[in-house]
Design an enzyme around this catalytic site. Structure first.
Site, PDB file in Angstrom:
ATOM      1  N   LYS A 170      15.204   9.966  50.628  1.00  0.00           N
ATOM      2  CA  LYS A 170      13.860   9.370  50.576  1.00  0.00           C
ATOM      3  C   LYS A 170      13.974   7.891  50.236  1.00  0.00           C
ATOM      4  O   LYS A 170      14.717   7.512  49.310  1.00  0.00           O
ATOM      5  CB  LYS A 170      13.035  10.094  49.519  1.00  0.00           C
ATOM      6  CG  LYS A 170      11.566   9.627  49.426  1.00  0.00           C
ATOM      7  CD  LYS A 170      10.819  10.465  48.391  1.00  0.00           C
ATOM      8  CE  LYS A 170       9.336  10.136  48.390  1.00  0.00           C
ATOM      9  NZ  LYS A 170       8.611  10.972  47.410  1.00  0.00           N
ATOM     10  N   SER A 197       4.639  13.267  49.013  1.00  0.00           N
ATOM     11  CA  SER A 197       4.993  12.002  49.602  1.00  0.00           C
ATOM     12  C   SER A 197       6.351  12.001  50.298  1.00  0.00           C
ATOM     13  O   SER A 197       6.654  11.037  51.013  1.00  0.00           O
ATOM     14  CB  SER A 197       4.962  10.903  48.537  1.00  0.00           C
ATOM     15  OG  SER A 197       5.900  11.177  47.521  1.00  0.00           O
ATOM     16  N   SER A 235       5.349  16.220  45.345  1.00  0.00           N
ATOM     17  CA  SER A 235       5.791  15.478  46.524  1.00  0.00           C
ATOM     18  C   SER A 235       7.089  15.928  47.164  1.00  0.00           C
ATOM     19  O   SER A 235       7.426  15.437  48.237  1.00  0.00           O
ATOM     20  CB  SER A 235       5.909  13.987  46.189  1.00  0.00           C
ATOM     21  OG  SER A 235       4.628  13.451  45.984  1.00  0.00           O
TER      22      SER A 235
END
Lengths: 467, 46
Positions: free
Chosen positions: A83, A158, A182
């Site tokens: 990420k 996210s 997330s």
């Protein structure tokens, strides 16, 4: 599906074994993934930056190590996504934002260093909701990662790109972060396992903060065994006994006799899609068949939990981003700027009171875990929403989509308990749905063991149609 | 006493959110007021 494509959908632990058995080289494997990324990423929007040359060099080093023989780490040569909040030395950590395009990391995050030592190979930086702010994964700068089961729907966030990458066969596993759900939400929405370990269990050094008090590094994997293997590597505990405790064996070894599972009496089964409730009830039956004892538990009053979480999140986010607003505020996305503005209008009294609620929640959960070992809830109240969804109505109650997606997950960021989401069924819309397991602090291996039993009993979910 | 400058559009989003990410400020402040009335005894902040 071609053999190469099929390989890219194998679990990480299977790929690791195939590499050790020299079914293919680590460079071959990286090339298979890079080819898929080349073909599909423009549509899936999973990656922000692909680091192909670095990946090939790392893979070549893995091949040399395999050729030398000897003791090989379980994840040697396995490609993964990161990420784009997590630093990799020499590569930009953009946070999914135009504002941080030139933010080159001087040093890799601790969790990356641990995976480097384990021989896993990073393929690049995955897409996300800007600075991990929201759970839709929408991103005006890098595009919005799409759901692997329906490209008209959100991957959710996210950690949207991380989930989208693994689900589309563009990474064998991926790192995410989790401040309110997330990692867990995008994982289950894309038919994957999402693990948020205990707070602080995986170091956040080298990870761009959203909310220091609630941020966790999380893992998105294809199977429960993969989650266990990656987790153990990231905590540098890759002993075979720990891994075997999760998933090996059958019969008595897979029995959950003696396990006490708590089912929340209220809130977690209210205003949720009926098919999601049925899936959770099926999961409960599987646990009972495996020997677990189920009982109702009363969790702390969570009606105010979302408010408490926001009251902690937004001032902390503003504390980090405030200095950057001066010089590059225009490059931040409108939704995040609006959230930061909320942070400014939350008073110190509000923030301190919210932290007192954290203390109360944690004390009450300690009492709950005296009576049970694991808690089961649905993972989310809704399946993956359509792109562009702003609000959802479930059971006649309308709420912002971000609130809905994190309704069952964010509480456990505040208490810091380890929590895992697992897809266990398919919704009639053709989307994965599933459950969440929550354990005592630092009992990740127990929730992984329970998840392994459920994964086998439920049969998991089918992979997405060929991409 | 604003530390940062916000555009009219951003302040409008605070008052009446359309982006769906979080609750609007008026509702949040109302909820914070309700939280303020809950007795936490001597519970310290975490």
């Amino acid at each position: 599906m071609t053999p190469a494509a099929s390989t890219c959908f194998q679990p990480a632990t299977v790929l690791a074994r195939s590499l050790r058995e020299r079914a293919f080289t680590a460079v071959d494997l990286v090339d298979m993934f890079l080819a898929r990324i080349e073909d599909h990423n423009a549509r899936t929007k999973s990656y922000i930056e692909v680091t192909g040359d670095l990946a090939r060099r790392a893979a070549a080093a893995c091949d040399r190590r395999i050729a030398e023989g000897g003791d090989l780490p379980p994840l040697l040569g396995v490609p993964y996504g990161v990420k784009d909040l997590i630093d990799i030395e020499g590569i930009a950590t953009t946070g999914g934002s135009a504002a941080f395009r030139d933010n080159i990391a001087a040093k890799s995050a601790v969790v990356i260093e641990r995976l480097d030592r384990a021989g896993a190979v990073s393929l690049g930086k995955t897409n996300l909701h800007e600075f991990a702010y929201g759970t839709t994964g929408e991103n005006q700068t890098y595009g919005t990662a799409v759901n692997a089961y329906d490209h008209s729907r959100l991957a959710c966030g996210s950690s949207s790109g991380s989930a989208s990458a693994v689900a589309h066969g563009l990474a064998a596993f991926a790192l995410g972060t989790d401040t309110g759900g997330s990692t867990r939400v995008p994982a289950v929405m894309n038919g994957l396992v999402g693990l948020k370990p205990s707070y602080g269990r995986l170091p956040t050094e080298g990870v761009l903060p959203f909310c220091w008090s609630l941020d966790h590094v999380g893992l998105i994997t294809r199977t429960v065994m993969d989650a266990a293997a990656v987790f153990l590597h990231c905590t540098e505990r890759s002993d075979p006994e720990s891994l075997n405790a999760v998933g090996a064996g059958s019969g008595e070894a897979r029995s959950l006799r003696g396990l006490r599972v708590g089912i929340p009496e209220v809130y977690y089964f209210d205003h949720a899609d009926p098919e999601i409730i049925v899936a959770a009830q099926d999961a409960m039956r599987h646990l009972e068949c495996a020997g677990a004892t189920l009982s109702k538990v009363v969790l702390p009053d969570v009606r105010n939990a979302r408010t408490v979480s926001l009251t902690i999140q937004m001032p902390e986010a503003l504390a980090f981003h405030g200095p950057h607003l001066e010089s590059r505020g225009a490059l931040y996305s409108p939704d995040f700027r609006a959230g930061l503005a909320v942070g400014q209008y939350i008073l110190a009294d509000h923030y301190v009171r919210a932290r007192r609620f954290l203390s109360r929640y944690r004390a009450e959960m300690r009492e709950v875990f005296e009576a049970v070992d694991v808690i089961l809830t649905p993972a989310t109240p809704i399946p993956a929403p359509k792109l562009g969804t702003v609000s959802v109505a479930v059971g006649g109650v309308e709420e912002p989509v971000g609130n809905a997606l994190t309704r069952y997950t964010s509480f456990f960021n505040m208490t810091g308990h380890p929590a895992l989401t697992l897809p266990t069924a398919m919704h009639s819309l053709g989307l994965p749905i599933g459950i969440q397991l929550v354990g005592r602090h630092e009992e990740e291996l127990l929730i992984l063991k329970v998840a392994a039993v459920l994964e086998e009993a439920s049969g998991g979910v089918p992979p997405p149609r060929s991409t | 006493m604003a530390t940062y400058r916000w555009s009219d559009a951003e302040l409008a989003e605070l008052v009446e959110p359309t982006l769906g990410i979080i609750t609007g400020l008026p509702e949040l402040l109302a909820r914070l007021e309700a939280l303020r009335r809950i007795d936490l005894g001597a519970t310290p902040p975490a």
